[in-house]
Motif scaffolding. Sequence first.
Motif, PDB file in Angstrom:
ATOM      1  N   LEU A   1      -1.396  -4.053  -2.940  1.00 57.63           N
ATOM      2  CA  LEU A   1      -1.463  -4.339  -4.366  1.00 57.63           C
ATOM      3  C   LEU A   1      -1.418  -5.835  -4.688  1.00 57.63           C
ATOM      4  O   LEU A   1      -1.749  -6.237  -5.801  1.00 57.63           O
ATOM      5  CB  LEU A   1      -0.304  -3.623  -5.076  1.00 57.63           C
ATOM      6  CG  LEU A   1      -0.461  -3.324  -6.536  1.00 57.63           C
ATOM      7  CD1 LEU A   1      -1.711  -2.509  -6.792  1.00 57.63           C
ATOM      8  CD2 LEU A   1       0.745  -2.588  -7.054  1.00 57.63           C
ATOM      9  N   ASN A   2      -1.046  -6.665  -3.742  1.00 60.00           N
ATOM     10  CA  ASN A   2      -0.917  -8.097  -4.011  1.00 60.00           C
ATOM     11  C   ASN A   2      -2.184  -8.770  -4.525  1.00 60.00           C
ATOM     12  O   ASN A   2      -2.102  -9.610  -5.409  1.00 60.00           O
ATOM     13  CB  ASN A   2      -0.397  -8.824  -2.777  1.00 60.00           C
ATOM     14  CG  ASN A   2       1.104  -8.823  -2.728  1.00 60.00           C
ATOM     15  OD1 ASN A   2       1.747  -7.965  -3.316  1.00 60.00           O
ATOM     16  ND2 ASN A   2       1.666  -9.771  -2.019  1.00 60.00           N
TER      17      ASN A   2
ATOM     18  N   ASN B   1       1.087  -6.590   0.738  1.00 63.27           N
ATOM     19  CA  ASN B   1       0.764  -5.170   0.643  1.00 63.27           C
ATOM     20  C   ASN B   1      -0.585  -5.016  -0.046  1.00 63.27           C
ATOM     21  O   ASN B   1      -1.215  -5.998  -0.428  1.00 63.27           O
ATOM     22  CB  ASN B   1       1.869  -4.385  -0.069  1.00 63.27           C
ATOM     23  CG  ASN B   1       2.075  -4.813  -1.501  1.00 63.27           C
ATOM     24  OD1 ASN B   1       1.135  -5.175  -2.199  1.00 63.27           O
ATOM     25  ND2 ASN B   1       3.309  -4.756  -1.956  1.00 63.27           N
TER      26      ASN B   1
ATOM     27  N   ALA C   1      -4.378  -3.288 -11.865  1.00 63.58           N
ATOM     28  CA  ALA C   1      -3.155  -3.268 -11.057  1.00 63.58           C
ATOM     29  C   ALA C   1      -2.356  -1.988 -11.315  1.00 63.58           C
ATOM     30  O   ALA C   1      -1.833  -1.381 -10.373  1.00 63.58           O
ATOM     31  CB  ALA C   1      -2.303  -4.499 -11.359  1.00 63.58           C
ATOM     32  N   ALA C   2      -2.269  -1.560 -12.555  1.00 57.93           N
ATOM     33  CA  ALA C   2      -1.528  -0.337 -12.873  1.00 57.93           C
ATOM     34  C   ALA C   2      -2.204   0.890 -12.264  1.00 57.93           C
ATOM     35  O   ALA C   2      -1.540   1.751 -11.679  1.00 57.93           O
ATOM     36  CB  ALA C   2      -1.397  -0.179 -14.389  1.00 57.93           C
TER      37      ALA C   2
ATOM     38  N   LEU D   1       1.969   0.380  -0.087  1.00 57.76           N
ATOM     39  CA  LEU D   1       2.763  -0.415  -1.016  1.00 57.76           C
ATOM     40  C   LEU D   1       3.914  -1.125  -0.306  1.00 57.76           C
ATOM     41  O   LEU D   1       4.588  -1.946  -0.908  1.00 57.76           O
ATOM     42  CB  LEU D   1       3.308   0.468  -2.144  1.00 57.76           C
ATOM     43  CG  LEU D   1       2.249   1.068  -3.057  1.00 57.76           C
ATOM     44  CD1 LEU D   1       2.878   2.034  -4.032  1.00 57.76           C
ATOM     45  CD2 LEU D   1       1.490  -0.015  -3.788  1.00 57.76           C
TER      46      LEU D   1
ATOM     47  N   TYR E   1      -1.707   0.785  -8.495  1.00 60.61           N
ATOM     48  CA  TYR E   1      -0.347   1.171  -8.130  1.00 60.61           C
ATOM     49  C   TYR E   1      -0.193   2.684  -8.173  1.00 60.61           C
ATOM     50  O   TYR E   1       0.358   3.288  -7.242  1.00 60.61           O
ATOM     51  CB  TYR E   1       0.669   0.513  -9.063  1.00 60.61           C
ATOM     52  CG  TYR E   1       2.085   0.895  -8.738  1.00 60.61           C
ATOM     53  CD1 TYR E   1       2.743   0.314  -7.670  1.00 60.61           C
ATOM     54  CD2 TYR E   1       2.758   1.846  -9.497  1.00 60.61           C
ATOM     55  CE1 TYR E   1       4.041   0.673  -7.356  1.00 60.61           C
ATOM     56  CE2 TYR E   1       4.050   2.219  -9.193  1.00 60.61           C
ATOM     57  CZ  TYR E   1       4.686   1.622  -8.122  1.00 60.61           C
ATOM     58  OH  TYR E   1       5.959   1.988  -7.809  1.00 60.61           O
TER      59      TYR E   1
ATOM     60  N   MET F   1       0.523   4.961  -4.954  1.00 64.05           N
ATOM     61  CA  MET F   1       1.781   5.690  -5.009  1.00 64.05           C
ATOM     62  C   MET F   1       1.557   7.163  -4.657  1.00 64.05           C
ATOM     63  O   MET F   1       2.375   7.777  -3.979  1.00 64.05           O
ATOM     64  CB  MET F   1       2.394   5.564  -6.410  1.00 64.05           C
ATOM     65  CG  MET F   1       3.754   6.183  -6.548  1.00 64.05           C
ATOM     66  SD  MET F   1       4.463   5.895  -8.171  1.00 64.05           S
ATOM     67  CE  MET F   1       3.385   6.878  -9.204  1.00 64.05           C
TER      68      MET F   1
END
Length: 131
Positions: A32-33, A30, A72-73, A87, A76, A80
């Motif tokens: 975010l990986n 995805n 990463a946060a 995601l 995400y 989102m």
Amino acid sequence: MHYPIMDPSQIVNRLVSSSATATGRIRVRNALNPALFLCALVTIPCFVMLRYVPPHLQTFLFMIGSMPVVVAAIGYLYFMIASPNRLQSEEYLIKKQALDLIQEKGSNIPINPTSLQAISNEVARDLERPS
């Protein structure tokens, strides 16, 4: 427990060899990986090396190690809100597109559901195949 003392060049050589091994095995599932992979590649070694560096460098090393986690946060949270589908795994998105094609109304071209399943399974196998 007592760890053997290694000189900095040995530490760097070990980190480079282990990261080279890890990059050969990564598969993107995805959006975010890559950021999560960067967390494993940068954050863990930085936090481990905190013990071995002089005190005046510990703050700098902590900040460098924390950056991938923050990225990463933020990534995400962005995905989102802006694009939740990114995601999801690639395999899930391919199957969802196949179902959307089947459910599409008003199409003049008949679509055989078994051919869509075969296409999605073939693409999923290509994604899992090491390059």
